[in-house]
Design an enzyme around this catalytic site. Structure first.
Site, PDB file in Angstrom:
ATOM      1  N   LYS A  32      -6.717 -10.153  -8.873  1.00 36.71           N
ATOM      2  CA  LYS A  32      -7.962 -10.450  -8.150  1.00 36.71           C
ATOM      3  C   LYS A  32      -8.991  -9.342  -8.371  1.00 36.71           C
ATOM      4  O   LYS A  32      -8.636  -8.190  -8.634  1.00 36.71           O
ATOM      5  CB  LYS A  32      -7.703 -10.681  -6.659  1.00 36.71           C
ATOM      6  CG  LYS A  32      -7.550  -9.436  -5.827  1.00 36.71           C
ATOM      7  CD  LYS A  32      -7.756  -9.753  -4.343  1.00 36.71           C
ATOM      8  CE  LYS A  32      -7.870  -8.428  -3.587  1.00 36.71           C
ATOM      9  NZ  LYS A  32      -8.378  -8.531  -2.256  1.00 36.71           N
ATOM     10  N   LYS A  70       0.824  -1.211   0.000  1.00 37.08           N
ATOM     11  CA  LYS A  70       0.000   0.000   0.000  1.00 37.08           C
ATOM     12  C   LYS A  70       0.853   1.255   0.000  1.00 37.08           C
ATOM     13  O   LYS A  70       0.444   2.275  -0.536  1.00 37.08           O
ATOM     14  CB  LYS A  70      -0.988  -0.004   1.171  1.00 37.08           C
ATOM     15  CG  LYS A  70      -2.041  -1.089   1.020  1.00 37.08           C
ATOM     16  CD  LYS A  70      -3.425  -0.683   1.444  1.00 37.08           C
ATOM     17  CE  LYS A  70      -4.435  -1.730   0.970  1.00 37.08           C
ATOM     18  NZ  LYS A  70      -5.718  -1.688   1.621  1.00 37.08           N
ATOM     19  N   LYS A 118     -12.666  -4.373  -4.923  1.00 40.83           N
ATOM     20  CA  LYS A 118     -13.746  -3.383  -4.901  1.00 40.83           C
ATOM     21  C   LYS A 118     -13.261  -1.958  -5.084  1.00 40.83           C
ATOM     22  O   LYS A 118     -14.032  -1.089  -5.454  1.00 40.83           O
ATOM     23  CB  LYS A 118     -14.580  -3.514  -3.622  1.00 40.83           C
ATOM     24  CG  LYS A 118     -13.887  -3.170  -2.325  1.00 40.83           C
ATOM     25  CD  LYS A 118     -14.899  -3.138  -1.192  1.00 40.83           C
ATOM     26  CE  LYS A 118     -14.433  -3.843   0.056  1.00 40.83           C
ATOM     27  NZ  LYS A 118     -13.129  -3.450   0.594  1.00 40.83           N
TER      28      LYS A 118
HETATM   29  P1  ATP Z   1      -9.727  -3.148  -1.567  1.00 39.88           P
HETATM   30  O1  ATP Z   1      -9.890  -3.056  -3.056  1.00 39.88           O
HETATM   31  O2  ATP Z   1     -10.258  -1.959  -0.803  1.00 39.88           O
HETATM   32  O3  ATP Z   1      -8.370  -3.600  -1.107  1.00 39.88           O
HETATM   33  P2  ATP Z   1     -10.828  -5.747  -1.618  1.00 39.88           P
HETATM   34  O4  ATP Z   1     -11.942  -5.907  -2.575  1.00 39.88           O
HETATM   35  O5  ATP Z   1      -9.504  -6.247  -2.022  1.00 39.88           O
HETATM   36  O6  ATP Z   1     -10.744  -4.278  -1.143  1.00 39.88           O
HETATM   37  P3  ATP Z   1     -10.852  -6.304   1.190  1.00 39.88           P
HETATM   38  O7  ATP Z   1     -11.665  -5.257   1.883  1.00 39.88           O
HETATM   39  O8  ATP Z   1      -9.368  -6.220   1.284  1.00 39.88           O
HETATM   40  O9  ATP Z   1     -11.319  -6.452  -0.311  1.00 39.88           O
HETATM   41  O10 ATP Z   1     -11.279  -7.736   1.695  1.00 39.88           O
HETATM   42  C1  ATP Z   1     -12.488  -8.059   2.309  1.00 39.88           C
HETATM   43  C2  ATP Z   1     -12.613  -9.551   2.300  1.00 39.88           C
HETATM   44  O11 ATP Z   1     -12.967 -10.009   0.988  1.00 39.88           O
HETATM   45  C3  ATP Z   1     -11.359 -10.306   2.702  1.00 39.88           C
HETATM   46  O12 ATP Z   1     -11.707 -11.386   3.530  1.00 39.88           O
HETATM   47  C4  ATP Z   1     -10.794 -10.795   1.392  1.00 39.88           C
HETATM   48  O13 ATP Z   1     -10.048 -11.970   1.542  1.00 39.88           O
HETATM   49  C5  ATP Z   1     -12.067 -11.024   0.568  1.00 39.88           C
HETATM   50  N1  ATP Z   1     -11.831 -10.823  -0.863  1.00 39.88           N
HETATM   51  C6  ATP Z   1     -11.462  -9.659  -1.442  1.00 39.88           C
HETATM   52  N2  ATP Z   1     -11.346  -9.810  -2.785  1.00 39.88           N
HETATM   53  C7  ATP Z   1     -11.654 -11.108  -3.040  1.00 39.88           C
HETATM   54  C8  ATP Z   1     -11.707 -11.896  -4.241  1.00 39.88           C
HETATM   55  N3  ATP Z   1     -11.440 -11.348  -5.423  1.00 39.88           N
HETATM   56  N4  ATP Z   1     -12.056 -13.189  -4.154  1.00 39.88           N
HETATM   57  C9  ATP Z   1     -12.341 -13.731  -2.957  1.00 39.88           C
HETATM   58  N5  ATP Z   1     -12.301 -13.060  -1.786  1.00 39.88           N
HETATM   59  C10 ATP Z   1     -11.976 -11.768  -1.819  1.00 39.88           C
END
Ligand code: ATP
Ligand code: LTN
Length: 337
Positions: A202, A120, A205
Site C-alpha cells: 500500500k 510495528k 506516508k
Molecule cells: P503510516 O505510513 O504512518 O503508517 P499511513 O499512510 O499508512 O501512515 P495511516 O496514518 O495509518 O496512514 O492512516 C490514515 C488513514 O488513511 C487510515 O484511515 C487509512 O486506512 C488510510 N490509508 C492509509 N494508506 C492508504 C492507502 N494507501 N489507500 C487508502 N487509504 C489509506
C-alpha cells in the site's frame, strides 16, 4: 450551541490521523476525502493524533511542522471549521486522562492480540515501547471521550475499533450506560491506493526507502508528473482492471477516484492508449485535483495568526466537550470530588 455537540438528528463522528508524514494520495482518497463529505450529515470531530505519533521516534521540530501541515491540509481539502472540530490531540489533556482510566479496563491479553502492535514491534525492534503496546487504548479514549457513534476507519483499524467497543461495553456493564458503543464507518469507495513502484504494497506516508512510491499531497506538478511517468506498469499493452496487472489497475483506481469516473468509464477512456500516454494522463488528472488544495494550503500556512486563532478556538471547544465526558467518568469510577 457548541460545534460538534450532539443534536437529536445528527450522530457524532470521530476520526484521527497521525502526523507521521505529509499525507499521501492514499490517505486522501482512502480517508480524508470521506472526512470532508461526512460534514453535512454528521457532527464531525477530527483530530491530528500527535500523541499516537510519539509511539515511533520523531524529530521534535519535524513533528511540530508535520502536525501543523496536516491540520492546514485538512482545512485546505474542505474541512469546514464552522461545521466540524479540528484540533491537536495533545491540546486536549482529556485524551491522556481517559486513556489511563481505560488502561485499567483493558487486559494484556487483548493488547497482545493486536496485529498492528506485532507488525510495528517487528518494524521498530529497537523501540518496542509501552506506548506502542497501549496505542489502541489511547485510540479508544479518543473515540469514547466524545461519545462518538461512528468512526471512519480503514480496514487496518478494524481490530482497534473492535477493542474500543469491547472496552466501552465492559465499562458500561460495570458503571451503567456511560459510553455510546461506537461503530466503524467504512467509506463508500474504500479506495485502497497502492505504491507506484511496488503495487502489491500500500502507498504509505511514512515510506522512507523510495520517494517515487508515494505521491504526497504537497508534491508540486512536476514531481507528480515525474512520479507517474516512472510508475511501474505490467506486461501486455492493454489498459484494463486485471488482478494480473496490479500496476495498471492501481493507476486506473487513482484515475477513477480523482475524476469521479466509475471503473468501466475509466477503462473506456483509455481503450487503445499506450502505457506512457495513460500514465501521463493519470498524472495530469492528479495534478488538477491537487492544485486547488495546494493553493488553499499555501494561503492557510502563510497566515500564521489566523491559523493559530483557529487552532486555539477549536482546542477550547474540544476541551469543553471532553470535560463533560471526563467529569461523568470520574464520578462513576469514584475519584474524590
Ligand atoms: P503510516 O505510513 O504512518 O503508517 P499511513 O499512510 O499508512 O501512515 P495511516 O496514518 O495509518 O496512514 O492512516 C490514515 C488513514 O488513511 C487510515 O484511515 C487509512 O486506512 C488510510 N490509508 C492509509 N494508506 C492508504 C492507502 N494507501 N489507500 C487508502 N487509504 C489509506
Ligand atoms: N490509529 C489510527 C489513527 C487514530 C484514529 C483514532 C482513527 C488514532 N485515534 C480514533 C480513528 C479514531 C491510524 O493509524 N489510522
Amino acid at each position: 450551541m457548541l460545534l460538534a455537540e450532539k443534536t437529536a438528528e445528527k450522530k457524532i463522528i470521530f476520526s484521527g490521523m497521525q502526523p507521521t508524514g505529509i499525507p499521501s494520495l492514499g490517505n486522501y482518497l482512502g480517508a480524508l476525502k470521506n472526512w470532508v463529505s461526512l460534514q453535512d450529515e454528521y457532527r464531525c470531530i477530527y483530530c491530528v493524533v500527535d500523541m499516537h505519533a510519539l509511539t515511533i521516534r520523531q524529530d521534535p521540530a519535524a513533528l511540530r511542522a508535520k502536525a501543523r501541515e496536516l491540520l492546514a491540509l485538512c482545512l485546505a481539502m474542505g474541512i469546514d471549521p464552522e461545521k466540524s472540530l479540528l484540533y491537536f490531540q495533545s491540546h486536549v489533556p482529556g485524551h491522556a486522562e481517559l486513556a489511563w482510566i481505560l488502561n485499567c479496563f483493558t487486559y494484556m491479553g487483548e493488547l497482545n492480540r493486536m496485529t498492528q502492535y506485532k507488525d510495528k514491534s517487528l518494524k521498530h525492534a529497537d523501540n518496542v515501547n509501552a506506548g506502542l503496546f497501549t496505542y489502541p487504548v489511547l485510540m479508544a479514549a479518543d473515540i469514547l471521550l466524545y461519545g462518538a457513534d461512528l468512526v471512519p476507519i480503514g480496514d487496518d483499524q478494524r481490530q482497534h475499533l473492535e477493542l474500543c467497543r469491547d472496552i466501552a461495553i465492559r465499562f458500561n456493564h460495570m458503571y451503567g450506560d456511560v459510553f455510546p458503543v461506537p461503530e466503524a464507518y467504512y467509506g463508500k469507495v474504500g479506495a485502497r491506493i497502492m505504491s507506484l513502484q511496488e503495487p502489491e504494497k500500500k502507498m504509505s506516508k511514512s515510506e522512507s526507502e523510495n520517494p517515487n512510491n508515494v505521491v504526497y499531497l504537497l508534491d508540486r506538478p512536476d514531481t507528480v508528473l515525474s512520479k507517474f511517468k516512472k510508475a511501474v506498469t505490467d506486461s501486455g499493452s492493454e489498459v484494463r482492471f486485471d488482478p494480473d496487472k496490479p500496476g495498471i489497475s492501481n493507476l486506473l483506481t487513482i484515475y477513477a477516484a480523482v475524476t469521479g469516473a466509475d471503473a468501466a468509464q475509466a477503462e473506456r477512456e483509455f481503450a487503445g492508449s499506450g502505457y506512457s500516454d495513460f500514465k501521463r494522463r493519470v498524472g495530469e488528472a492528479v495534478v488538477e485535483s491537487l492544485r486547488p488544495i495546494q493553493t488553499r494550503f499555501d494561503a492557510l500556512i502563510r497566515d500564521k495568526e489566523a491559523l493559530d486563532g483557529l487552532i486555539k478556538t477549536h482546542a477550547e471547544r474540544a476541551n469543553a466537550l471532553a470535560g463533560r465526558m471526563l467529569r461523568k467518568v470520574k464520578k462513576k469510577i469514584g475519584y474524590p470530588i
